[in-house]
Design a protein around this motif. Structure first.
Motif, PDB file in Angstrom:
ATOM      1  N   ALA A  64     -69.736  11.228 -38.945  1.00 24.60           N
ATOM      2  CA  ALA A  64     -70.500  11.245 -37.636  1.00 24.60           C
ATOM      3  C   ALA A  64     -70.876  12.898 -37.432  1.00 24.60           C
ATOM      4  O   ALA A  64     -70.003  13.639 -37.349  1.00 24.60           O
ATOM      5  CB  ALA A  64     -70.024  10.766 -36.475  1.00 24.60           C
ATOM      6  N   PRO A  65     -72.092  13.094 -36.907  1.00 24.51           N
ATOM      7  CA  PRO A  65     -72.473  14.483 -36.244  1.00 24.51           C
ATOM      8  C   PRO A  65     -71.465  14.795 -35.324  1.00 24.51           C
ATOM      9  O   PRO A  65     -71.309  14.052 -34.452  1.00 24.51           O
ATOM     10  CB  PRO A  65     -73.808  14.507 -36.008  1.00 24.51           C
ATOM     11  N   VAL A  66     -71.462  16.114 -35.130  1.00 24.29           N
ATOM     12  CA  VAL A  66     -70.375  16.561 -34.139  1.00 24.29           C
ATOM     13  C   VAL A  66     -71.158  16.791 -32.851  1.00 24.29           C
ATOM     14  O   VAL A  66     -72.210  17.461 -33.098  1.00 24.29           O
ATOM     15  CB  VAL A  66     -69.884  17.921 -34.499  1.00 24.29           C
ATOM     16  N   GLN A  67     -70.984  16.484 -31.859  1.00 29.30           N
ATOM     17  CA  GLN A  67     -71.575  16.540 -30.540  1.00 29.30           C
ATOM     18  C   GLN A  67     -71.481  17.884 -30.132  1.00 29.30           C
ATOM     19  O   GLN A  67     -70.059  18.552 -30.044  1.00 29.30           O
ATOM     20  CB  GLN A  67     -70.793  15.630 -29.371  1.00 29.30           C
ATOM     21  N   ALA A  68     -72.560  18.747 -29.843  1.00 32.50           N
ATOM     22  CA  ALA A  68     -72.285  20.090 -29.643  1.00 32.50           C
ATOM     23  C   ALA A  68     -71.952  20.473 -28.065  1.00 32.50           C
ATOM     24  O   ALA A  68     -72.610  19.369 -27.416  1.00 32.50           O
ATOM     25  CB  ALA A  68     -73.873  20.596 -29.734  1.00 32.50           C
ATOM     26  N   PRO A  69     -71.004  21.173 -27.820  1.00 34.46           N
ATOM     27  CA  PRO A  69     -70.672  21.362 -26.632  1.00 34.46           C
ATOM     28  C   PRO A  69     -71.563  22.233 -25.990  1.00 34.46           C
ATOM     29  O   PRO A  69     -72.616  22.611 -26.512  1.00 34.46           O
ATOM     30  CB  PRO A  69     -69.209  22.241 -26.862  1.00 34.46           C
ATOM     31  N   SER A  70     -71.583  21.976 -24.333  1.00 30.43           N
ATOM     32  CA  SER A  70     -72.696  22.960 -23.719  1.00 30.43           C
ATOM     33  C   SER A  70     -72.473  24.395 -24.185  1.00 30.43           C
ATOM     34  O   SER A  70     -71.241  24.845 -24.205  1.00 30.43           O
ATOM     35  CB  SER A  70     -72.347  22.742 -22.379  1.00 30.43           C
ATOM     36  N   ARG A  71     -73.598  25.146 -24.109  1.00 32.25           N
ATOM     37  CA  ARG A  71     -73.454  26.466 -24.383  1.00 32.25           C
ATOM     38  C   ARG A  71     -72.861  27.214 -23.307  1.00 32.25           C
ATOM     39  O   ARG A  71     -72.464  28.484 -23.441  1.00 32.25           O
ATOM     40  CB  ARG A  71     -74.908  26.976 -25.006  1.00 32.25           C
ATOM     41  N   PHE A  72     -72.521  26.721 -22.097  1.00 29.75           N
ATOM     42  CA  PHE A  72     -71.836  27.544 -21.231  1.00 29.75           C
ATOM     43  C   PHE A  72     -70.258  27.093 -20.985  1.00 29.75           C
ATOM     44  O   PHE A  72     -69.706  27.345 -20.007  1.00 29.75           O
ATOM     45  CB  PHE A  72     -72.548  27.113 -19.712  1.00 29.75           C
ATOM     46  N   SER A  73     -69.715  26.077 -21.742  1.00 30.69           N
ATOM     47  CA  SER A  73     -68.605  25.630 -21.688  1.00 30.69           C
ATOM     48  C   SER A  73     -67.528  26.182 -22.128  1.00 30.69           C
ATOM     49  O   SER A  73     -66.380  25.972 -21.916  1.00 30.69           O
ATOM     50  CB  SER A  73     -68.556  24.225 -22.566  1.00 30.69           C
ATOM     51  N   GLY A  74     -67.954  27.437 -23.033  1.00 31.10           N
ATOM     52  CA  GLY A  74     -66.754  28.127 -23.669  1.00 31.10           C
ATOM     53  C   GLY A  74     -66.005  27.333 -24.763  1.00 31.10           C
ATOM     54  O   GLY A  74     -64.836  27.848 -25.171  1.00 31.10           O
ATOM     55  N   GLN A  75     -66.752  26.314 -25.405  1.00 31.75           N
ATOM     56  CA  GLN A  75     -66.000  25.380 -26.303  1.00 31.75           C
ATOM     57  C   GLN A  75     -67.016  25.881 -27.581  1.00 31.75           C
ATOM     58  O   GLN A  75     -68.246  26.103 -27.674  1.00 31.75           O
ATOM     59  CB  GLN A  75     -66.063  24.242 -25.909  1.00 31.75           C
ATOM     60  N   ILE A  76     -66.454  25.483 -28.828  1.00 31.71           N
ATOM     61  CA  ILE A  76     -67.239  25.265 -30.059  1.00 31.71           C
ATOM     62  C   ILE A  76     -66.755  24.028 -30.545  1.00 31.71           C
ATOM     63  O   ILE A  76     -65.609  23.501 -30.425  1.00 31.71           O
ATOM     64  CB  ILE A  76     -66.849  26.546 -30.894  1.00 31.71           C
ATOM     65  N   GLY A  77     -67.819  23.411 -31.444  1.00 32.88           N
ATOM     66  CA  GLY A  77     -66.982  22.194 -32.227  1.00 32.88           C
ATOM     67  C   GLY A  77     -67.064  22.585 -33.861  1.00 32.88           C
ATOM     68  O   GLY A  77     -67.603  23.576 -34.209  1.00 32.88           O
ATOM     69  N   ILE A  78     -66.411  21.832 -34.516  1.00 37.28           N
ATOM     70  CA  ILE A  78     -66.268  21.826 -35.832  1.00 37.28           C
ATOM     71  C   ILE A  78     -66.359  20.423 -36.471  1.00 37.28           C
ATOM     72  O   ILE A  78     -65.704  19.579 -36.175  1.00 37.28           O
ATOM     73  CB  ILE A  78     -64.441  22.267 -36.092  1.00 37.28           C
ATOM     74  N   SER A  79     -67.248  20.713 -37.385  1.00 38.49           N
ATOM     75  CA  SER A  79     -67.820  19.336 -37.838  1.00 38.49           C
ATOM     76  C   SER A  79     -66.756  18.950 -38.826  1.00 38.49           C
ATOM     77  O   SER A  79     -65.764  19.722 -39.506  1.00 38.49           O
ATOM     78  CB  SER A  79     -68.988  19.734 -39.037  1.00 38.49           C
ATOM     79  N   ASP A  80     -66.643  17.632 -39.431  1.00 40.43           N
ATOM     80  CA  ASP A  80     -65.597  16.985 -39.964  1.00 40.43           C
ATOM     81  C   ASP A  80     -65.660  17.771 -41.761  1.00 40.43           C
ATOM     82  O   ASP A  80     -64.671  18.172 -42.220  1.00 40.43           O
ATOM     83  CB  ASP A  80     -65.854  15.809 -40.378  1.00 40.43           C
ATOM     84  N   HIS A 111     -58.962  20.736 -34.964  1.00 41.12           N
ATOM     85  CA  HIS A 111     -59.729  19.795 -35.464  1.00 41.12           C
ATOM     86  C   HIS A 111     -58.610  18.698 -35.592  1.00 41.12           C
ATOM     87  O   HIS A 111     -57.813  18.918 -36.521  1.00 41.12           O
ATOM     88  CB  HIS A 111     -60.394  19.993 -36.790  1.00 41.12           C
ATOM     89  N   PRO A 112     -58.670  17.550 -34.777  1.00 39.61           N
ATOM     90  CA  PRO A 112     -57.561  16.753 -34.775  1.00 39.61           C
ATOM     91  C   PRO A 112     -57.280  16.029 -36.111  1.00 39.61           C
ATOM     92  O   PRO A 112     -56.292  15.830 -36.662  1.00 39.61           O
ATOM     93  CB  PRO A 112     -57.794  15.690 -33.487  1.00 39.61           C
ATOM     94  N   VAL A 113     -58.201  15.484 -36.724  1.00 38.76           N
ATOM     95  CA  VAL A 113     -58.147  14.752 -38.167  1.00 38.76           C
ATOM     96  C   VAL A 113     -57.387  15.911 -39.359  1.00 38.76           C
ATOM     97  O   VAL A 113     -56.568  15.456 -40.000  1.00 38.76           O
ATOM     98  CB  VAL A 113     -59.628  14.020 -38.566  1.00 38.76           C
ATOM     99  N   ALA A 114     -58.074  16.791 -39.502  1.00 41.37           N
ATOM    100  CA  ALA A 114     -57.939  17.704 -40.678  1.00 41.37           C
ATOM    101  C   ALA A 114     -56.481  18.599 -40.234  1.00 41.37           C
ATOM    102  O   ALA A 114     -55.997  19.209 -41.045  1.00 41.37           O
ATOM    103  CB  ALA A 114     -59.010  18.694 -41.037  1.00 41.37           C
ATOM    104  N   GLY A 115     -56.384  18.724 -38.980  1.00 43.94           N
ATOM    105  CA  GLY A 115     -55.240  19.649 -38.611  1.00 43.94           C
ATOM    106  C   GLY A 115     -55.570  21.206 -38.679  1.00 43.94           C
ATOM    107  O   GLY A 115     -54.496  21.888 -39.099  1.00 43.94           O
ATOM    108  N   VAL A 116     -56.615  21.510 -38.903  1.00 50.70           N
ATOM    109  CA  VAL A 116     -56.923  23.031 -38.751  1.00 50.70           C
ATOM    110  C   VAL A 116     -57.328  23.544 -37.565  1.00 50.70           C
ATOM    111  O   VAL A 116     -57.862  22.823 -36.801  1.00 50.70           O
ATOM    112  CB  VAL A 116     -57.922  23.314 -39.917  1.00 50.70           C
ATOM    113  N   LYS A 117     -57.448  24.833 -37.144  1.00 48.78           N
ATOM    114  CA  LYS A 117     -57.819  25.452 -36.194  1.00 48.78           C
ATOM    115  C   LYS A 117     -58.663  26.465 -36.292  1.00 48.78           C
ATOM    116  O   LYS A 117     -58.654  27.347 -37.364  1.00 48.78           O
ATOM    117  CB  LYS A 117     -56.729  25.767 -35.403  1.00 48.78           C
TER     118      LYS A 117
END
Length: 156
Positions: free
Chosen positions: A36-52, A104-110
């Motif tokens: 499933a595509p990764v939901q992009a965090p808000s550009r003001f959230s201070g967060q990044i997403g990691i695709s599977d 990334h909770p499934v792959a166990g990487v950060k």
């Protein structure tokens, strides 16, 4: 060759499913796992997403480099340079006190991002793609105003 030694732009591919309206065609369809595509965090959230796909490739690379995912992560950062003013960098590293750590909770990487770089990377998605023109990690960054042809140098 691109302006920063690259081979030009990077193509993107999307997986599209299809529906048969619940009726049978007399043949079976094998189940295929589509990330499933990764939901992009808000550009003001201070967060990044990691695709599977990026997380799986990152884990494979860490195993090949003998880097324990419990101790190491991918350092993703921004530094001055390149033909557009800023460039991305990536390297395996351990977490520092001022890092933001994205798991990334499934792959166990950060992914590790320093306090300065998160200002430029907030809302981004780390992805990985393979194609005829090559394979590699890409950063889908909503903060980029312009970039050069290689895709590694940008302005905000």
């Amino acid at each position: 060759m691109g302006c920063c030694g690259g081979n030009g732009g990077h193509g993107e591919q999307e997986a599209h499913g299809h529906s048969h309206g619940g009726h049978s065609h007399g043949h079976s369809h094998e189940a295929q796992a589509v990330a499933a595509p990764v939901q992009a965090p808000s550009r003001f959230s201070g967060q990044i997403g990691i695709s599977d796909k990026a997380a799986e490739k990152l884990r494979d690379l860490m195993v090949a480099e003998k880097k324990d995912p419990a101790q190491f992560g991918l350092r993703l950062g921004v530094q001055g340079g390149g033909c557009s003013g800023l460039t991305y960098f990536m390297d395996f590293d351990t977490a520092r006190d001022d890092d933001k750590v994205f798991n990334h909770p499934v792959a166990g990487v950060k992914v590790l991002v320093d306090a300065k770089s998160i200002l430029y990377l907030s809302g981004s998605i780390l992805d990985y793609s393979e194609g005829l023109m090559g394979a590699g990690f890409s950063i889908k960054n909503p903060n980029v105003k312009s970039s050069c042809g290689c895709g590694s140098s940008f302005t905000t």
